[in-house]
Design a protein around this motif. Structure first.
Motif, PDB file in Angstrom:
ATOM      1  N   ARG A 127       8.522  -6.779   8.501  1.00  0.00           N
ATOM      2  CA  ARG A 127       9.759  -6.180   7.595  1.00  0.00           C
ATOM      3  C   ARG A 127       9.647  -7.110   6.355  1.00  0.00           C
ATOM      4  O   ARG A 127      10.161  -6.698   5.186  1.00  0.00           O
ATOM      5  N   THR A 128       9.347  -8.006   6.360  1.00  0.00           N
ATOM      6  CA  THR A 128       9.192  -9.128   5.176  1.00  0.00           C
ATOM      7  C   THR A 128       8.402  -8.435   4.146  1.00  0.00           C
ATOM      8  O   THR A 128       8.341  -8.346   2.928  1.00  0.00           O
ATOM      9  N   VAL A 129       7.157  -7.885   4.640  1.00  0.00           N
ATOM     10  CA  VAL A 129       5.998  -7.366   3.827  1.00  0.00           C
ATOM     11  C   VAL A 129       6.711  -6.186   3.308  1.00  0.00           C
ATOM     12  O   VAL A 129       6.651  -5.692   1.839  1.00  0.00           O
ATOM     13  N   SER A 159       9.137  -7.112   0.632  1.00  0.00           N
ATOM     14  CA  SER A 159       8.487  -7.764  -0.797  1.00  0.00           C
ATOM     15  C   SER A 159       7.945  -6.716  -1.647  1.00  0.00           C
ATOM     16  O   SER A 159       8.011  -6.522  -2.737  1.00  0.00           O
ATOM     17  N   PHE A 160       7.138  -5.707  -0.863  1.00  0.00           N
ATOM     18  CA  PHE A 160       6.789  -4.323  -1.622  1.00  0.00           C
ATOM     19  C   PHE A 160       7.691  -3.452  -2.195  1.00  0.00           C
ATOM     20  O   PHE A 160       7.393  -3.029  -3.569  1.00  0.00           O
ATOM     21  N   MET A 181      10.519  -3.152  -9.679  1.00  0.00           N
ATOM     22  CA  MET A 181      10.120  -3.622 -11.039  1.00  0.00           C
ATOM     23  C   MET A 181       9.112  -3.027 -11.820  1.00  0.00           C
ATOM     24  O   MET A 181       8.874  -3.523 -12.980  1.00  0.00           O
ATOM     25  N   TYR A 182       8.403  -2.238 -11.201  1.00  0.00           N
ATOM     26  CA  TYR A 182       7.279  -1.458 -11.863  1.00  0.00           C
ATOM     27  C   TYR A 182       7.656  -0.329 -12.587  1.00  0.00           C
ATOM     28  O   TYR A 182       8.498   0.353 -12.043  1.00  0.00           O
ATOM     29  N   ASP A 191      -1.682  -3.908   5.165  1.00  0.00           N
ATOM     30  CA  ASP A 191      -2.624  -4.331   4.524  1.00  0.00           C
ATOM     31  C   ASP A 191      -2.350  -3.815   3.095  1.00  0.00           C
ATOM     32  O   ASP A 191      -2.863  -4.464   2.207  1.00  0.00           O
ATOM     33  N   GLU A 192      -2.322  -2.535   2.895  1.00  0.00           N
ATOM     34  CA  GLU A 192      -2.213  -1.734   1.929  1.00  0.00           C
ATOM     35  C   GLU A 192      -1.149  -2.352   0.860  1.00  0.00           C
ATOM     36  O   GLU A 192      -1.241  -2.490  -0.375  1.00  0.00           O
ATOM     37  N   ILE A 193       0.068  -2.495   1.405  1.00  0.00           N
ATOM     38  CA  ILE A 193       1.335  -2.870   0.846  1.00  0.00           C
ATOM     39  C   ILE A 193       1.281  -4.514   0.520  1.00  0.00           C
ATOM     40  O   ILE A 193       2.456  -5.069   0.037  1.00  0.00           O
ATOM     41  N   SER A 194       0.315  -5.217   1.153  1.00  0.00           N
ATOM     42  CA  SER A 194       0.622  -6.737   1.131  1.00  0.00           C
ATOM     43  C   SER A 194      -0.326  -7.387  -0.036  1.00  0.00           C
ATOM     44  O   SER A 194      -0.936  -6.640  -0.634  1.00  0.00           O
ATOM     45  N   GLY A 195       0.181  -8.490  -0.349  1.00  0.00           N
ATOM     46  CA  GLY A 195      -0.594  -9.251  -1.420  1.00  0.00           C
ATOM     47  C   GLY A 195      -0.179  -8.560  -2.796  1.00  0.00           C
ATOM     48  O   GLY A 195       0.695  -8.006  -3.147  1.00  0.00           O
TER      49      GLY A 195
END
Length: 361
Positions: A14-16, A19-20, A26-27, A72-76
């Protein structure tokens, strides 16, 4: 399905998601396709964040297949301008929505229906990997989901197997027909664009020749002016000599030696001026010949159309059918250089003059 299954409802996932979603908000997208695609990604992520348990319950199969990959795709750090990556994220969201649609009794909301229509109408604009995932979701995923369910241990009864199978088949047929119609439309548009591309290629070729023609016309005008100037300089020494004699006619016997001596530099200047006059005249004729060749090419480009399409067909029947056209269009633009005066021509003329003066002396 196992009611205790958790994936999106896990705190770390849920945090990921949150954050995503924040970073995506913002983009600022660069084009309309990316803007619409990202808006539907936001729609799915928001829906999952609001009801993670419901999506865990109704999307268990795709979560087991691609859940970790999606996180994984939406992290970082994500480059939201990376079209291939954002297309892949959309395709995973679409697979989740499609399984959700198959899992619930009610119809999808209007927003999710528009998401489905967007994927169908714009399937040709997605990257290859994303297009494969969307096509798989439409064609094969319902059967794969049904097969996974039918072979799972949680199935206690197959009394409604026939109804489920019929429903899945009808759903597949429906989406297959829609997809086939959209693919035909994309194919028709591609064929039309190919025809326009050929036409625009000839327009571009004509414009290129037209720009070259303008440059050559400017060069021709400058050479014409230089030609007039050099012609004037050829006559200027004679005019000056005649004017001098005219003004000093009464006392000509006093200046006769000066007049005689001035003939040698005067003739030298005239000879040099005539040499440059010949050089400029030759260049002027060369530019005029080049302009004629360019105008011929422009004229040919006006009526030769669809060259790329029918040239292959014509050459297969007659290899020399377009040979003359190609020889003219693609031949280099040349000027006649046979009569270009040598840099030593003027010196040779001066040498002859000095020899004649020496013999006369």
């Amino acid at each position: 399905m196992d009611d205790e299954f958790e994936f999106f409802s896990k705190q770390e996932n849920r945090t990921v998601l949150n954050s995503f979603r924040t970073r995506l908000d913002m983009y600022s997208e660069s084009d309309e396709f990316a803007k619409t695609r990202n808006s539907y990604i936001r729609l799915v992520v928001n829906a999952i964040s609001r009801n993670p348990k419901e999506w865990d319950r109704n999307c268990e199969i795709n979560i087991s297949w691609m859940g970790e990959h999606f996180i994984d795709e939406i992290s970082g750090d994500i480059d939201f301008s990376d079209k291939n990556k954002m297309d892949i994220i959309f395709s995973i969201c679409f697979r989740l929505v499609f399984e959700y649609y198959l899992s619930v009794k009610n119809e999808l909301s209007n927003d999710f229906n528009r998401l489905k229509d967007f994927a169908l109408n714009n399937i040709g604009f997605f990257s290859d990997d994303a297009r494969f995932q969307i096509d798989y979701a439409f064609r094969d995923m319902p059967v794969a989901i049904f097969k996974d369910i039918a072979n799972s241990e949680s199935i206690q009864s197959i009394r409604n197997l026939h109804q489920v199978s019929e429903y899945v088949k009808n759903t597949i047929d429906k989406f297959s027909k829609e997809l086939a119609a959209k693919e035909k439309r994309v194919s028709d548009l591609q064929e039309s664009l190919s025809k326009y591309e050929s036409a625009f290629n000839f327009v571009g070729l004509y414009e290129g020749f037209d720009e070259l023609s303008k440059e050559k016309k400017k060069e021709k005008l400058n050479l014409f002016r230089a030609l007039l100037a050099s012609g004037f300089f050829c006559l200027l020494p004679f005019l000056c000599e005649v004017l001098f004699i005219y003004k000093n006619w009464i006392n000509l016997d006093i200046y006769i030696k000066a007049v005689a001596l001035s003939f040698i530099p005067m003739i030298s200047i005239v000879a040099i001026s005539i040499y440059f006059f010949r050089v400029i005249l030759h260049s002027y004729k060369g530019v005029r010949a080049q302009l004629l060749q360019i105008e011929i090419r422009k004229t040919l480009c006006r009526f030769i159309q669809n060259y790329n399409e029918y040239s292959f067909d014509l050459k297969s029947r007659n290899s020399a059918a377009l040979e003359k056209f190609e020889n003219i269009i693609f031949a280099p633009i040349v000027s006649d250089e046979e009569n270009l005066p040598s840099a030593f021509d003027g010196l040779e003329q001066l040498g002859k003059i000095f020899q004649s003066v020496k013999k006369g002396g």
